[in-house]
Design a protein around this motif. Sequence first.
Motif, short mmCIF file in Angstrom:
data_model
loop_
_atom_site.label_atom_id
_atom_site.label_comp_id
_atom_site.label_asym_id
_atom_site.label_seq_id
_atom_site.Cartn_x
_atom_site.Cartn_y
_atom_site.Cartn_z
N ILE A 8 0.86 -1.20 0.00
CA ILE A 8 0.00 0.00 0.00
C ILE A 8 0.88 1.24 0.00
O ILE A 8 1.87 1.32 0.74
N VAL A 9 0.55 2.18 -0.89
CA VAL A 9 1.28 3.45 -0.96
C VAL A 9 0.28 4.56 -0.64
O VAL A 9 -0.78 4.64 -1.26
N ILE A 10 0.62 5.38 0.33
CA ILE A 10 -0.28 6.48 0.71
C ILE A 10 0.39 7.80 0.31
O ILE A 10 1.54 8.07 0.70
N LEU A 11 -0.30 8.60 -0.48
CA LEU A 11 0.27 9.86 -0.96
C LEU A 11 -0.03 10.97 0.04
O LEU A 11 -1.18 11.33 0.24
N ALA A 12 1.04 11.48 0.65
CA ALA A 12 0.82 12.47 1.70
C ALA A 12 1.83 13.62 1.60
O ALA A 12 2.19 14.24 2.58
N ALA A 13 2.29 13.88 0.37
CA ALA A 13 3.37 14.87 0.20
C ALA A 13 2.86 16.23 -0.22
O ALA A 13 3.61 17.21 -0.23
N GLY A 14 1.58 16.30 -0.55
CA GLY A 14 1.05 17.55 -1.13
C GLY A 14 0.95 18.67 -0.10
O GLY A 14 0.99 18.45 1.11
N LYS A 15 0.82 19.89 -0.61
CA LYS A 15 0.75 21.07 0.27
C LYS A 15 -0.62 21.20 0.89
O LYS A 15 -0.77 21.63 2.02
N GLU A 97 3.40 -7.63 -5.87
CA GLU A 97 2.98 -7.46 -7.26
C GLU A 97 1.75 -6.57 -7.39
O GLU A 97 1.50 -5.98 -8.42
N LYS A 98 0.94 -6.54 -6.34
CA LYS A 98 -0.25 -5.69 -6.39
C LYS A 98 -0.04 -4.49 -5.47
O LYS A 98 0.42 -4.65 -4.33
N VAL A 99 -0.35 -3.29 -6.00
CA VAL A 99 -0.06 -2.08 -5.24
C VAL A 99 -1.34 -1.23 -5.12
O VAL A 99 -1.91 -0.81 -6.13
N LEU A 100 -1.75 -1.03 -3.89
CA LEU A 100 -2.93 -0.20 -3.66
C LEU A 100 -2.44 1.22 -3.37
O LEU A 100 -1.59 1.42 -2.50
N VAL A 101 -2.92 2.20 -4.14
CA VAL A 101 -2.49 3.58 -3.93
C VAL A 101 -3.65 4.36 -3.33
O VAL A 101 -4.75 4.38 -3.88
N LEU A 102 -3.40 4.99 -2.19
CA LEU A 102 -4.44 5.75 -1.50
C LEU A 102 -4.02 7.20 -1.37
O LEU A 102 -2.87 7.49 -1.06
#
Length: 438
Positions: A8-15, A97-102
């Motif tokens: 799981i990849v969580i995107l938390a870099a935004g302003k 192999e499977k990547v969940l992007v949140l």
Amino acid sequence: MNLSNISIVILAAGKGSRMKSNKAKVLHEISGKPMLYHIIKASKELSNDVSVVIAHQKEKVQESMQKYFDDITFVEQDTTNFPGTGGAMKNVTPKNEKVLVLNGDMPLISAESLQGFLHNDADIIMSIFDLENPNGYGRVVIDKNEVQYIVEQKDANQAELNVTTVNAGIYAFKKSVLNTYIPQLSNDNAQQEYYLTDVIAMAKKDALTIAPLLVDEEHFKGVNSKKDLAESEMIMQERIKTKWMEAGVIMQLPETIYIEDDVVFEGECRIENGCRITGNSQIINSEIKAHSVVEDSILKNSDVGPLAHIRPASMITDTHIGNFVEVKKSTLKGVKAGHLSYLGDSEIDEGTNIGAGTITCNYDGVKKYKTKIGKNVFVGSDSQLVAPITIADDVMIAAGTTVTSGEIESGNLVLSRTKIRLVKDFYYKFFGKIHKKI
Ligand code: UD1
Ligand code: MG
């Protein structure tokens, strides 16, 4: 559930500029915990390879999450050269192999609500929902029953803006899909950012399978503004309160009650309207009356309020706390404190009665001091107990007394009063006879 099947990849870099705040968006709180906390918590129920992409205020975000989790991988995004949700994916190296992007701004997701992404073998599974007001979301253009592309609001033409099917912002990718398309993303768009959403059109062109998954806003609402934050809070609160009512807690006008995520109830509890219960509070067989606040404290077999304030680190057992009583960092066992008091840094034992207006004077302007009161003590109204002070069992403190002695032994009456003086007819001399009639 096999936790090692999916990354799981969580995107938390935004302003999070639309939040209009100096605080990083993902650290804004829902029910007492940063938004990002809720997402990581749900993610860890599904995977043991959870990465969080950070950049804006990266130290603060990382420190805040390390308080709660010790097995998260933090990945730094190069936001100068590769801004945007696609840029955020450049440095991640998922193990599976499977990547969940949140997206990191979705505090309402739960492990159950993500199940649909796990049991589907498409190259890309992407979340969509239909909204009456799609404002702010990327629009999902579907043709011949197939997803064609996602267009961001700022890049959309009028026809695209009218589309009400939107990208909820959660995707499951095969790792090979990310490896192929992330390096190919361009920033030729209104925001000059690398959009993760552009992967959809590229994959479609190469005839990969893209499965849209209809999700509900209740779990997948994105928080971009303070208004979204307030709306998400309402949804989370409803969830928390429903859980506790189902477990047997009575709530009067529950829509007016605020209860944080870690609060725990046991036994027969009743909460009246307007109450706020926060932190790690434990409420056991107790009643909290209207408009009271309980912060990080334990209440057992007790009743509190209306309009009482129980501040952190208080432990209240078999006790009655009435209106306008503030308790802080105190242990009360079998006590009655019915009205208008401040009890701070104190320990008060069984059978003791605290009269109205009693104040523990715990602070000398520099340090805080403790007040200890034994069993069966009668503290008369309007008394000040100047700490540090220890009052043994069976002591009586007369109303209006300022107790300055550090130790009072059992059996004593403590009394500090100036002798009363009567000045005959002073009133009439001062105001004149006319006042007599009033
Ligand atoms: C994004 C989607 C949009 C979707 C919406 C759902 C893109 C380009 N758009 O838009 O289609 O409808 O989510 O909520 O993906 N982030 C980074 N690095 C960055 C920029 C953002 O990590 O450089 C993170 C943010 O911290 C945030 C998440 O990615 O947690 C989403 O970013 P945000 O700016 O909120 O994207 P939206 O405009 O909401
Ligand atoms: Mg967003």
